[in-house]
Design an enzyme around this catalytic site. Sequence first.
Site, mmCIF file in Angstrom:
data_model
loop_
_atom_site.group_PDB
_atom_site.id
_atom_site.type_symbol
_atom_site.label_atom_id
_atom_site.label_comp_id
_atom_site.label_asym_id
_atom_site.label_seq_id
_atom_site.Cartn_x
_atom_site.Cartn_y
_atom_site.Cartn_z
ATOM 1 N N HIS A 1 0.660 -1.264 -0.106
ATOM 2 C CA HIS A 1 -0.113 -0.070 0.017
ATOM 3 C C HIS A 1 0.678 1.339 0.016
ATOM 4 C CE1 HIS A 1 -3.141 -2.617 2.355
ATOM 5 N NE2 HIS A 1 -3.762 -2.239 1.004
ATOM 6 N N CYS B 1 -2.574 0.666 9.914
ATOM 7 C CA CYS B 1 -3.555 -0.256 9.437
ATOM 8 C C CYS B 1 -4.457 -0.763 10.545
ATOM 9 C CB CYS B 1 -3.245 -1.215 8.487
ATOM 10 S SG CYS B 1 -1.973 -2.356 9.200
#
Length: 258
Positions: free
Chosen positions: A163, A248
Amino acid sequence: MPSKKALVRRPSPRLAEGLVTHVEREKVDHDLALEQWHAYVEALGEHGWETLEVDPADDCPDSVFVEDAVVMYRNVALITRPGAESRRAETAGVEEAVARLGCSVNWVWEPGTLDGGDVLKIGDTIYVGRGGRTNAAGVQQVRAAFEPLGARVVAVPVSKVLHLKSAVTALPDGTVLGHIPMTDAPSLFPRFLPVPEPSGAHVVLLGGSKLLMAANAPKTADLLADLGHEPVLVDIGEFEKLEGCVTCLSVRLRGLYA
Ligand SMILES: NC(=O)NCCC[C@H](N)C(=O)O
């Protein structure tokens, strides 16, 4: 005063089956992961964040990585459509949680895919990583959702890591932190500070000068402390085996109309 609420989600009993893409699979110790998760939640609490648990999604191994299911801008929650099909069932519980909190809810639709880990907000600039999980239609849908509210969306290529926020995050003053070998295009960011460790690229802003960081980036913690920040270290090693990082494991909700 901005809200200091944060969503978290308890690890699934199937956590060890979580996806791995850019790293070799390593055995995950579930009990240790649970301990690390509790310590992470406690660290948020100790620094003034009220943590709200999204209903667990026990059948979804990656559900603890709650930031991938929603992107917040002001009071609007954009429910994602995760790039990995196995993660799509995670969004329903997150949608319910943000709707209950009074957020206005919007959705990413097919053919768009978007993971929250690809979205880095710095003030009203929203960087969106276009990579393995987020496609061009997903980027476009972030623009459509948030630009009318005053955001500017900047698309950034991501090819070396899972990501965008596996490669870069930002300090309270907006300086982007990144580990150069993991970052595709550092020159896209107006101020970029290279850090010596991969996990050092990940910070969660706790408020003031406090930065939540992974314990396995001690050199970066020293560098940041030397620049006047206050690193708060948590061990999240079991989640890192699954390509997770400090960012996250929570979604901070700062624009709520409480
Ligand atoms: N935002 C994030 O960094 N999420 C980590 C997701 C890790 C999970 N194993 C996945 O591959 O989707």
